[in-house]
Design a protein around this motif. Sequence first.
Motif, PDB file in Angstrom:
ATOM      1  N   TYR A  64       8.129  39.843  -6.286  1.00 52.86           N
ATOM      2  CA  TYR A  64       7.109  38.767  -5.829  1.00 52.86           C
ATOM      3  C   TYR A  64       8.127  37.754  -5.425  1.00 52.86           C
ATOM      4  CZ  TYR A  64       3.634  35.382  -4.946  1.00 52.86           C
ATOM      5  OH  TYR A  64       3.036  34.507  -4.238  1.00 52.86           O
ATOM      6  N   ASP A  65       9.072  37.336  -6.239  1.00 52.15           N
ATOM      7  CA  ASP A  65      10.014  36.201  -5.773  1.00 52.15           C
ATOM      8  C   ASP A  65      10.806  36.480  -4.604  1.00 52.15           C
ATOM      9  OD1 ASP A  65       9.051  34.759  -8.075  1.00 52.15           O
ATOM     10  OD2 ASP A  65      10.907  34.938  -9.388  1.00 52.15           O
ATOM     11  N   SER A  66      11.259  37.502  -4.624  1.00 52.47           N
ATOM     12  CA  SER A  66      12.039  38.110  -3.291  1.00 52.47           C
ATOM     13  C   SER A  66      11.147  37.857  -1.979  1.00 52.47           C
ATOM     14  CB  SER A  66      12.580  39.358  -3.401  1.00 52.47           C
ATOM     15  OG  SER A  66      11.866  40.210  -3.494  1.00 52.47           O
ATOM     16  N   ARG A  67      10.021  38.299  -2.251  1.00 51.31           N
ATOM     17  CA  ARG A  67       9.233  38.295  -1.019  1.00 51.31           C
ATOM     18  C   ARG A  67       8.756  36.980  -0.684  1.00 51.31           C
ATOM     19  NH1 ARG A  67       4.287  40.655  -2.171  1.00 51.31           N
ATOM     20  NH2 ARG A  67       4.670  41.293  -4.244  1.00 51.31           N
ATOM     21  N   GLY A  80       6.380  31.087  14.138  1.00 57.14           N
ATOM     22  CA  GLY A  80       5.537  31.806  14.795  1.00 57.14           C
ATOM     23  C   GLY A  80       6.100  33.300  14.499  1.00 57.14           C
ATOM     24  N   LYS A  81       7.398  33.418  14.120  1.00 62.89           N
ATOM     25  CA  LYS A  81       7.988  35.002  13.964  1.00 62.89           C
ATOM     26  C   LYS A  81       7.207  35.645  12.792  1.00 62.89           C
ATOM     27  CE  LYS A  81      10.758  34.266  17.548  1.00 62.89           C
ATOM     28  NZ  LYS A  81      10.487  35.156  18.884  1.00 62.89           N
ATOM     29  N   GLY A  89       3.714  45.425  11.380  1.00 67.53           N
ATOM     30  CA  GLY A  89       4.014  46.219  10.405  1.00 67.53           C
ATOM     31  C   GLY A  89       4.678  45.962   9.123  1.00 67.53           C
ATOM     32  N   LYS A  90       5.688  45.001   9.493  1.00 67.02           N
ATOM     33  CA  LYS A  90       6.468  44.462   8.405  1.00 67.02           C
ATOM     34  C   LYS A  90       5.806  43.893   7.464  1.00 67.02           C
ATOM     35  CE  LYS A  90      10.397  44.750  11.836  1.00 67.02           C
ATOM     36  NZ  LYS A  90      11.392  43.747  12.480  1.00 67.02           N
ATOM     37  N   THR A  95       4.782  37.878   1.585  1.00 67.60           N
ATOM     38  CA  THR A  95       3.667  37.981   0.558  1.00 67.60           C
ATOM     39  C   THR A  95       2.446  37.872   1.600  1.00 67.60           C
ATOM     40  OG1 THR A  95       3.553  35.458   1.069  1.00 67.60           O
ATOM     41  CG2 THR A  95       4.749  36.545  -1.104  1.00 67.60           C
ATOM     42  N   ASN A  96       1.380  38.393   1.122  1.00 65.60           N
ATOM     43  CA  ASN A  96      -0.078  38.620   1.773  1.00 65.60           C
ATOM     44  C   ASN A  96      -0.291  37.073   2.288  1.00 65.60           C
ATOM     45  OD1 ASN A  96      -3.068  38.232   1.775  1.00 65.60           O
ATOM     46  ND2 ASN A  96      -2.717  40.381   1.967  1.00 65.60           N
ATOM     47  N   PRO A  97      -0.925  36.799   3.463  1.00 63.47           N
ATOM     48  CA  PRO A  97      -0.911  35.871   3.986  1.00 63.47           C
ATOM     49  C   PRO A  97      -2.049  34.852   3.401  1.00 63.47           C
ATOM     50  CG  PRO A  97      -1.341  37.078   5.696  1.00 63.47           C
ATOM     51  CD  PRO A  97      -0.905  38.064   4.634  1.00 63.47           C
ATOM     52  N   PHE A  98      -3.204  35.729   3.174  1.00 65.45           N
ATOM     53  CA  PHE A  98      -4.256  35.334   2.540  1.00 65.45           C
ATOM     54  C   PHE A  98      -4.130  34.500   1.155  1.00 65.45           C
ATOM     55  CE2 PHE A  98      -8.187  35.606  -0.125  1.00 65.45           C
ATOM     56  CZ  PHE A  98      -8.920  34.879   0.589  1.00 65.45           C
ATOM     57  N   ARG A  99      -3.464  35.347   0.225  1.00 65.31           N
ATOM     58  CA  ARG A  99      -3.217  34.882  -1.154  1.00 65.31           C
ATOM     59  C   ARG A  99      -2.254  33.796  -1.098  1.00 65.31           C
ATOM     60  NH1 ARG A  99      -3.287  40.569  -2.383  1.00 65.31           N
ATOM     61  NH2 ARG A  99      -1.108  40.491  -2.250  1.00 65.31           N
ATOM     62  N   PHE A 100      -1.287  33.981  -0.205  1.00 71.10           N
ATOM     63  CA  PHE A 100      -0.227  32.968  -0.031  1.00 71.10           C
ATOM     64  C   PHE A 100      -0.855  31.381   0.287  1.00 71.10           C
ATOM     65  CE2 PHE A 100       3.242  30.892   2.663  1.00 71.10           C
ATOM     66  CZ  PHE A 100       4.037  30.746   1.272  1.00 71.10           C
ATOM     67  N   LEU A 101      -1.649  31.570   1.140  1.00 72.40           N
ATOM     68  CA  LEU A 101      -2.404  30.314   1.790  1.00 72.40           C
ATOM     69  C   LEU A 101      -3.316  29.881   0.482  1.00 72.40           C
ATOM     70  CD1 LEU A 101      -3.229  27.980   3.520  1.00 72.40           C
ATOM     71  CD2 LEU A 101      -4.857  29.466   4.599  1.00 72.40           C
ATOM     72  N   LEU A 102      -4.077  30.512  -0.065  1.00 72.61           N
ATOM     73  CA  LEU A 102      -4.926  30.309  -1.244  1.00 72.61           C
ATOM     74  C   LEU A 102      -4.198  29.727  -2.403  1.00 72.61           C
ATOM     75  CD1 LEU A 102      -7.669  30.382  -2.510  1.00 72.61           C
ATOM     76  CD2 LEU A 102      -7.395  32.724  -3.198  1.00 72.61           C
ATOM     77  N   SER A 103      -2.990  30.246  -2.784  1.00 72.45           N
ATOM     78  CA  SER A 103      -2.254  29.758  -3.928  1.00 72.45           C
ATOM     79  C   SER A 103      -1.767  28.214  -3.563  1.00 72.45           C
ATOM     80  CB  SER A 103      -1.069  30.665  -4.073  1.00 72.45           C
ATOM     81  OG  SER A 103      -1.452  31.852  -4.381  1.00 72.45           O
ATOM     82  N   LEU A 104      -1.404  28.081  -2.213  1.00 75.01           N
ATOM     83  CA  LEU A 104      -0.903  26.773  -1.879  1.00 75.01           C
ATOM     84  C   LEU A 104      -1.933  25.732  -2.031  1.00 75.01           C
ATOM     85  CD1 LEU A 104       1.665  27.644   1.076  1.00 75.01           C
ATOM     86  CD2 LEU A 104       2.221  26.745  -1.187  1.00 75.01           C
TER      87      LEU A 104
END
Length: 375
Positions: A64-67, A80-81, A89-90, A95-104
């Motif tokens: 997870y840390d590497s991602r 934007g990239k 598809g990459k 990290t999952n954008p939903f979980r990433f935003l929720l965590s922040l």
Amino acid sequence: MTNKPAVSGKGRYNLNYRGTECLNCGHPLDMSDKYCPNCSQANSTKKITLKDYLDEFFGTLISYDSRLFRTLSTLLIKPGKITQSYIDGKRISYTNPFRFLLSLAIIFFLIINLSGNFSKYDRYGTNDISEIEDFASEWTMDIDTTDAIELSQQLDSIKTAINYDGYKKQKHERDSLILLDPIAYFEKIDQSSLAERNNQKQAFFSTILNRDTIYDFQDLVNKYKLPETFENKLIFNGMNGFHKFKKSPGSFLSALISKLPFVVFFFLPAFTVFIWLIYVRKKYSYTDHLIFSFHNTALLFILLILSYLIDSIFKINSNWIFISIFSIYLFIAMRNFYNQGIFKTIVKYLFLNTIFFILAIITTVLLFTGNIITF
């Protein structure tokens, strides 16, 4: 299945512990299958030991840390990239954008809540407007005589302009009628029109809450034999919440802030509709636009966290710097992701920011109202 190459493994994944049937879903497995192709559970019959648990925990953490590092670096350096890569598809790389935003969002509002010391504002709470008058009188006594006279004159002029004495007299008469026979007074209210009934019920519940010890709607119903209707419950909850807000404004703010991370995820989908509409000719779906919103809002929270930490440590105001950085970043992200010219991007940028602030005001009003009712 017989043509699969052998897969070596350590610990729980050693070939000695491989099975021919998934223990979770019963799907047939080959000895070379490290994971079940049907449900993704590890193909292992070994009992989990503490060492296995720790190995998996730290392995997942490092992964997870590497991602997370890759997500942060791409998000910060290439506006934007990251969205383009994700929808192409990459996805395993980030990290999952939903979980990433929720965590922040949770981290930011948790920092605000824990370090804000909102409980100190509870000292300014009051049950009655007369307490505000007493506070104002004491305050004028603590300042210079000339200023006190001028302030007192200003307060008197405000009272005259709003007919404050008349309001106090009318309120006293109304409260006396309510307390004289609450049940009869409420029955009379129920015969009024909807708008008038709503206002009178607010006044009724406010008086009862100020003059009696009522904890919830059921307590009120049992004590005053009021109809247990949805309308009565909604109005009472609103007045009860407002009553608590007046008594404990700091606690109210703390409860309000605790709900904000989840409000973000109701706000962004609504805002994304407008992004989808102005870019309707583009190949992107609504979900693609939503991911773009998640990534940019995540960057905003990162900047807000940095700004708050810098302000707390160095006792300066850096908000305007980070908001300016985000404004420039958002424009670049829109250009990079949607590949449109400067003029079109400027027009859409200004339009979306206008919509954002309008929706933010509406959301704030709804949140405040909802928090009053549920407080």
